[in-house]
Structures are given as structure tokens and as C-alpha cells.
Design an enzyme around this catalytic site. Structure first.
Site, PDB file in Angstrom:
ATOM      1  N   GLU A  96      71.086 -78.603  63.351  1.00  0.00           N
ATOM      2  CA  GLU A  96      69.893 -78.533  64.206  1.00  0.00           C
ATOM      3  C   GLU A  96      70.259 -78.727  65.678  1.00  0.00           C
ATOM      4  O   GLU A  96      69.830 -77.968  66.545  1.00  0.00           O
ATOM      5  CB  GLU A  96      68.870 -79.615  63.821  1.00  0.00           C
ATOM      6  CG  GLU A  96      68.259 -79.477  62.434  1.00  0.00           C
ATOM      7  CD  GLU A  96      67.452 -78.203  62.253  1.00  0.00           C
ATOM      8  OE1 GLU A  96      67.106 -77.551  63.242  1.00  0.00           O
ATOM      9  OE2 GLU A  96      67.194 -77.856  61.085  1.00  0.00           O
ATOM     10  N   ARG A 104      61.213 -69.554  65.273  1.00  0.00           N
ATOM     11  CA  ARG A 104      61.578 -70.973  65.199  1.00  0.00           C
ATOM     12  C   ARG A 104      60.335 -71.731  64.720  1.00  0.00           C
ATOM     13  O   ARG A 104      59.215 -71.355  65.074  1.00  0.00           O
ATOM     14  CB  ARG A 104      62.025 -71.520  66.565  1.00  0.00           C
ATOM     15  CG  ARG A 104      63.146 -70.758  67.236  1.00  0.00           C
ATOM     16  CD  ARG A 104      64.290 -70.411  66.351  1.00  0.00           C
ATOM     17  NE  ARG A 104      64.953 -71.573  65.736  1.00  0.00           N
ATOM     18  CZ  ARG A 104      66.029 -71.486  64.967  1.00  0.00           C
ATOM     19  NH1 ARG A 104      66.536 -70.314  64.679  1.00  0.00           N
ATOM     20  NH2 ARG A 104      66.557 -72.564  64.465  1.00  0.00           N
ATOM     21  N   ASN A 126      70.197 -75.863  68.665  1.00  0.00           N
ATOM     22  CA  ASN A 126      69.369 -76.043  69.856  1.00  0.00           C
ATOM     23  C   ASN A 126      70.155 -75.810  71.135  1.00  0.00           C
ATOM     24  O   ASN A 126      69.650 -75.204  72.078  1.00  0.00           O
ATOM     25  CB  ASN A 126      68.757 -77.445  69.870  1.00  0.00           C
ATOM     26  CG  ASN A 126      67.528 -77.546  68.978  1.00  0.00           C
ATOM     27  OD1 ASN A 126      67.052 -76.550  68.446  1.00  0.00           O
ATOM     28  ND2 ASN A 126      67.028 -78.760  68.817  1.00  0.00           N
TER      29      ASN A 126
HETATM   30  N1  LIG Z   1      69.588 -78.426  73.868  1.00  0.00           N
HETATM   31  C1  LIG Z   1      68.376 -78.051  74.330  1.00  0.00           C
HETATM   32  N2  LIG Z   1      68.260 -77.529  75.574  1.00  0.00           N
HETATM   33  C2  LIG Z   1      67.049 -77.133  76.057  1.00  0.00           C
HETATM   34  N3  LIG Z   1      65.898 -77.220  75.363  1.00  0.00           N
HETATM   35  C3  LIG Z   1      65.948 -77.750  74.115  1.00  0.00           C
HETATM   36  C4  LIG Z   1      67.184 -78.189  73.542  1.00  0.00           C
HETATM   37  N4  LIG Z   1      66.912 -78.671  72.305  1.00  0.00           N
HETATM   38  C5  LIG Z   1      65.599 -78.530  72.118  1.00  0.00           C
HETATM   39  N5  LIG Z   1      64.988 -77.975  73.205  1.00  0.00           N
HETATM   40  C6  LIG Z   1      63.535 -77.712  73.363  1.00  0.00           C
HETATM   41  O1  LIG Z   1      62.817 -78.493  72.420  1.00  0.00           O
HETATM   42  C7  LIG Z   1      62.001 -77.669  71.574  1.00  0.00           C
HETATM   43  C8  LIG Z   1      61.917 -78.264  70.185  1.00  0.00           C
HETATM   44  O2  LIG Z   1      63.185 -78.240  69.529  1.00  0.00           O
HETATM   45  P1  LIG Z   1      63.226 -78.212  67.927  1.00  0.00           P
HETATM   46  O3  LIG Z   1      64.626 -78.121  67.476  1.00  0.00           O
HETATM   47  O4  LIG Z   1      62.398 -79.345  67.409  1.00  0.00           O
HETATM   48  O5  LIG Z   1      62.424 -76.883  67.568  1.00  0.00           O
HETATM   49  P2  LIG Z   1      62.931 -75.356  67.721  1.00  0.00           P
HETATM   50  O6  LIG Z   1      64.394 -75.304  67.974  1.00  0.00           O
HETATM   51  O7  LIG Z   1      62.057 -74.690  68.711  1.00  0.00           O
HETATM   52  O8  LIG Z   1      62.614 -74.780  66.258  1.00  0.00           O
HETATM   53  P3  LIG Z   1      63.506 -75.049  64.935  1.00  0.00           P
HETATM   54  O9  LIG Z   1      64.531 -76.069  65.246  1.00  0.00           O
HETATM   55  O10 LIG Z   1      62.511 -75.528  63.901  1.00  0.00           O
HETATM   56  O11 LIG Z   1      64.053 -73.743  64.545  1.00  0.00           O
HETATM   57  C9  LIG Z   1      62.642 -76.291  71.637  1.00  0.00           C
HETATM   58  O12 LIG Z   1      61.725 -75.256  71.361  1.00  0.00           O
HETATM   59  C10 LIG Z   1      63.156 -76.254  73.106  1.00  0.00           C
HETATM   60  O13 LIG Z   1      62.127 -75.911  73.984  1.00  0.00           O
HETATM   61 MG   LIG Z   2      65.756 -76.388  66.837  1.00  0.00          MG
END
Ligand SMILES: Nc1ncnc2c1ncn2[C@@H]1O[C@H](COP(=O)(O)OP(=O)(O)OP(=O)(O)O)[C@@H](O)[C@H]1O
Ligand SMILES: [Mg+2]
Lengths: 104, 153
Positions: B50, B108, B54
Site C-alpha cells: 500500500e 482506487r 502510494n
Molecule cells: N505518497 C503519497 N504522496 C502524495 N499523496 C499521497 C501519498 N499517499 C497517499 N496520498 C494521498 O492520500 C490519498 C489516500 O491514500 P490511500 O492509499 O488511502 O487511497 P488511494 O491510494 O487513493 O486508494 P487505494 O489505496 O485504496 O487504491 C490518495 O488518494 C492521495 O491523494
Molecule cells: Mg493507496
């Protein structure tokens, strides 16, 4: 991914055969969408027997296919989901709309 | 006799999606020396996947950069730090909320942080817009050897 289609009951079985993450969903999605559009199944079953790992990318992948199949009037379910994979699905609440069935 | 295992490793790799599997498998192999259960190991693999994903899809988006992982084994627990020098997060609380995603078009689900939080014993996010994001996670590995009274306190 191995695909089985039964014309008589319009049943499409998508056998997933690899770890499911952001990298692998790209390919799975393309193939699954192609098969769904080609067959317009009454029911699509994701067989997770070959899946030993899945992260949140799998949730989005299954929901995406569910939307497509429902739009065409079909139903979606999953079988052979291992405990570690089920744990990820349980976080999301999607098992209420896309159930895990005991057997095919 | 107690044997307090301490160990450390770090990893740097390009933000390519085929490194997602490489990262989680490498961390799992390192953690294996604590003799985790299959479930503990699979929780760690999922959380690492995860965080790394990200960095790739949100942190670096269409650009490419370096992802760093630092992993420490200490007093029967694993500490994992995963960071990028990407675009950063504006509102961390909002980002951590279940179902929040800035990329619904990429299918996502917004469950990444929620999964990291619940699969690990602790998860912290630090981020500066324009500089990058660091996720720190901890997990206690239960000691299965009766002779080994756990060394966490
Ligand atoms: N490393 C990162 N850099 C920039 N923004 C981030 C980062 N990690 C997370 N985010 C932001 O936080 C939000 C939530 O992250 P999360 O992993 O919970 O959900 P997601 O990646 O959108 O979906 P999923 O992980 O369920 O596929 C993301 O949509 C993004 O906007
Ligand atoms: Mg994610």
C-alpha cells in the site's frame, strides 16, 4: 488469467492466477473487460484460487468489473478467496454487494 | 536465555510499478528472521505494498523518482519507514479517512491508509507539500517460543 465461458448459462469464470496489486491489475482489467464485453454474461465469477496476495488495488479492480457487468444486467461473485485476501475485502465492505460463494 | 535480536536494512529503488512486488517480498524476507506467523507476514506485505504503491501513483504520479525503505527489527517488533520525494499531501487527516481518494478515475478505492492502520499496530504519516511523504509503521511480532518471554517492555 484463465477464462471459461459457458454459453448455455451465460456464465463467465475469470480465474485469477497471480498476485494482485497496482502493477498487475492493469493487465487483468484489460482482459476481463474484453471478455465481459464480448460475452455479456448473466453471471461473472472471479475465481481467486491462484491468488496468494492482494492489496487495495484488488478492491478497485473488482468494483470496476462489477459496475460493467451490472450495467449489462449481470451479477458478480467470487470463489476460492484465501483468508489473507478476504481480510482485504472485509475492510472495504464490498462483500455485501459482491458476495463470496462457497462453490462454483 | 533471552536473545534480543536487533537488525536493520535499507532499500532504494525507482518508482516503477513492477517494484511493488520486489519491495514487499524483500521486506517480508527480512522480517522472517523474527519467525512471524503467516498472517503477520501477509499483513506486513500488504501494508508495504500500500505505502509503496502510494509513492508511485500519488507521490510521483507521471514522473519517476526514488522510493526509500528503512526497516528495523527491535525488541520483537518491526519498524518500517517508507518515503518518497514526491508531491506531498495537503491534508493528512483527510487523506487517511476511509474511502478518500484523489484518483477515483484510476479505480482506487481509498482504502490504502485504512488497511495500513488496521493491519499494523501503529502508522504515522508525515508530509510536506512539494517535498514528499513518509509513512512509518510498526508491528509487534508475537514470540512463539515458550522459553522466550517477549522482550517488548
Ligand atoms: N505518497 C503519497 N504522496 C502524495 N499523496 C499521497 C501519498 N499517499 C497517499 N496520498 C494521498 O492520500 C490519498 C489516500 O491514500 P490511500 O492509499 O488511502 O487511497 P488511494 O491510494 O487513493 O486508494 P487505494 O489505496 O485504496 O487504491 C490518495 O488518494 C492521495 O491523494
Ligand atoms: Mg493507496
Amino acid at each position: 488469467m484463465n477464462v471459461k465461458y459457458n454459453t448455455e448459462d451465460k456464465l463467465l469464470v475469470l480465474e485469477l492466477t497471480e498476485e494482485i496489486d497496482h502493477h498487475s491489475t492493469e493487465k487483468i482489467r484489460r482482459r476481463a473487460d474484453y471478455e465481459i464485453q464480448r460475452h455479456m454474461p448473466r453471471k461473472a465469477i472471479f475465481d481467486f484460487n491462484g491468488v496468494t496476495f492482494m492489496d487495495s488495488a484488488g478492491i478497485g479492480m473488482v468494483i470496476g468489473r462489477y459496475k460493467m457487468v451490472s450495467m449489462l444486467g449481470g451479477k458478480v461473485s467470487m470463489i476460492n478467496v484465501k483468508p489473507s485476501v478476504k481480510k482485504v475485502f472485509e475492510m472495504s465492505g464490498i462483500l455485501k454487494i459482491i458476495p463470496i460463494e462457497e462453490c462454483a | 536465555m533471552k536473545d534480543i535480536t536487533e537488525n536493520e536494512m535499507s532499500l532504494e529503488f525507482l518508482s516503477k510499478s513492477n517494484n511493488e512486488a520486489f519491495a514487499r517480498v524483500t521486506v517480508a524476507a527480512f522480517v522472517s528472521q523474527l519467525d512471524p506467523t503467516i498472517e503477520e507476514l501477509s499483513d506486513i506485505k500488504t501494508a508495504v505494498s500500500e505505502a509503496v504503491t502510494n509513492c508511485i501513483i500519488h507521490g510521483y504520479e507521471d514522473t519517476q523518482g526514488i522510493i526509500k525503505i528503512k526497516c528495523k527489527i527491535f525488541a520483537g517488533s518491526v519498524h518500517i519507514e517508507i518515503s518518497d520525494n514526491g508531491k506531498g499531501i495537503k491534508d493528512i487527516e483527510e487523506a487517511k479517512a476511509p474511502l478518500f481518494t484523489t484518483k477515483p478515475n484510476l479505480e482506487r478505492s481509498g482504502m490504502g491508509f485504512t488497511i495500513m492502520e488496521s493491519f499494523m499496530d501503529d502508522m504515522q504519516v508525515e508530509s510536506i507539500v512539494g517535498l514528499g511523504t513518509k509513512v512509518t509503521m510498526k508491528k509487534l511480532i508475537r514470540c512463539k517460543d515458550e522459553l522466550c518471554t517477549n522482550t517488548t517492555e
